[in-house]
Design an enzyme around this catalytic site. Structure first.
Site, PDB file in Angstrom:
ATOM      1  N   ASP A  96     -86.671 -70.080  26.132  1.00  0.00           N
ATOM      2  CA  ASP A  96     -85.468 -70.042  26.965  1.00  0.00           C
ATOM      3  C   ASP A  96     -85.269 -68.614  27.486  1.00  0.00           C
ATOM      4  O   ASP A  96     -85.321 -67.662  26.715  1.00  0.00           O
ATOM      5  CB  ASP A  96     -84.287 -70.465  26.073  1.00  0.00           C
ATOM      6  N   HIS A 125     -72.708 -69.135  29.784  1.00  0.00           N
ATOM      7  CA  HIS A 125     -73.188 -69.128  28.395  1.00  0.00           C
ATOM      8  C   HIS A 125     -72.024 -68.731  27.476  1.00  0.00           C
ATOM      9  O   HIS A 125     -71.231 -67.880  27.835  1.00  0.00           O
ATOM     10  CB  HIS A 125     -74.290 -68.078  28.212  1.00  0.00           C
TER      11      HIS A 125
HETATM   12 ZN   LIG Z   1     -79.324 -70.225  29.615  1.00  0.00          ZN
END
Ligand SMILES: [Zn+2]
Length: 279
Positions: free
Chosen positions: A80, A175
């Site tokens: 990621d 996020h």
């Molecule tokens: Zn992300």
């Protein structure tokens, strides 16, 4: 990963990516996916890779854990937000199934150039590539970013020039915890969907309502990333257990409620994204 994403894309559900923070997470994700007969993606952020012992240890642990747990549902390991082309190469070499190259902070020209290099190397090794345009806001891996809506022309340019397998167009997601209500760019999503025939990825899904989630999936988001929601459930359960039982010291007893909370949250998310019983 290619098959997982394209099945979801065609059937209009989404496969959740859960980020791992250690063996407990990996085990919980795999066991719950097996129980729910759901395809699943285990994500490792660039920084957590170093904290957990490196790409090779993670890739081999993942492979062995699938064997030991007899996991036959599609489950893949994904890097990621790979921060450098070389980091993506390392993940490919170690046996990752998929990598994200995050060149979103670069100019579109440099992003395209670097993404192309990652795609060439990854595809040669049977590994899929996700790339990002715009900027998902909030904090990930201790790094704060302002939220920046993806430019539609840049999205089209990146997809057409690089042969990536999935695109993360930053369209208002964040996020970590949202400050106030999320403000997702559905109009932009719709336009992009008309132009590009490729699975989209939603980052920062913790805190998005079920209705918004359904809408993002209808616009072709086939991979949806969860991290914060799991970690909140985990830490709340841990805090409660230790406060209620201050004498506890056996690690298994300390951790059991957190493990249960992880399992329950993962199952909830799998049902929410429509991945339940799709494997
Ligand atoms: Zn992300």
């Amino acid at each position: 990963m290619y098959n997982i994403l394209n099945d979801a894309f065609k059937k209009r559900y989404a496969v959740p990516q859960f980020n791992t923070n250690g063996m407990i997470w990996m085990e919980s994700i795999l066991k719950t996916a097996k129980k729910c007969r759901a395809p699943v993606i285990v994500g490792t952020t660039d920084k957590i890779v170093d904290q957990l012992g490196g790409f090779r240890l993670l890739a081999q642990t993942f492979r062995l854990m699938k064997e030991e747990l007899n996991v036959t549902v599609p489950a893949v390991l994904h890097l990621d937000h790979g921060q450098a082309v070389e980091r993506c190469f390392e993940a490919v070499d170690a046996g990752y199934d998929s990598v994200m190259y995050d060149g979103s902070k670069l100019s579109i020209e440099d992003n395209v150039e670097n993404t192309k290099r990652v795609v060439e190397y990854a595809h040669r090794n049977g590994v899929t590539v996700e790339a990002e345009v715009g900027s998902v806001g909030g904090t990930e891996d201790g790094v704060y970013s302002d939220m920046l809506y993806a430019d539609l022309n840049e999205c089209i340019q990146l997809v057409q020039e690089t042969s990536i397998d999935s695109l993360a167009p930053a369209l208002g997601s964040v996020h970590g915890k949202y400050k106030g209500e999320p403000n997702l760019g559905f109009k932009e999503m719709e336009k992009l969907r008309f132009t590009l025939d490729i699975p989209f990825v939603l980052h920062g899904a913790s805190g998005i309502s079920d209705e918004e989630l359904e809408k993002t999936i209808s616009y072709g988001h086939a991979k949806i990333n969860y991290n914060t929601e799991l970690n909140i459930a985990w830490s709340n359960a841990l805090r409660k257990n230790l406060m209620e039982n201050p004498e506890l010291h056996n690690p298994m007893e300390v951790l059991q409620p957190s493990k249960d909370a992880l399992n329950q949250t993962i199952e909830k998310v799998i049902k929410r994204t429509g991945a339940y019983q799709q494997a």
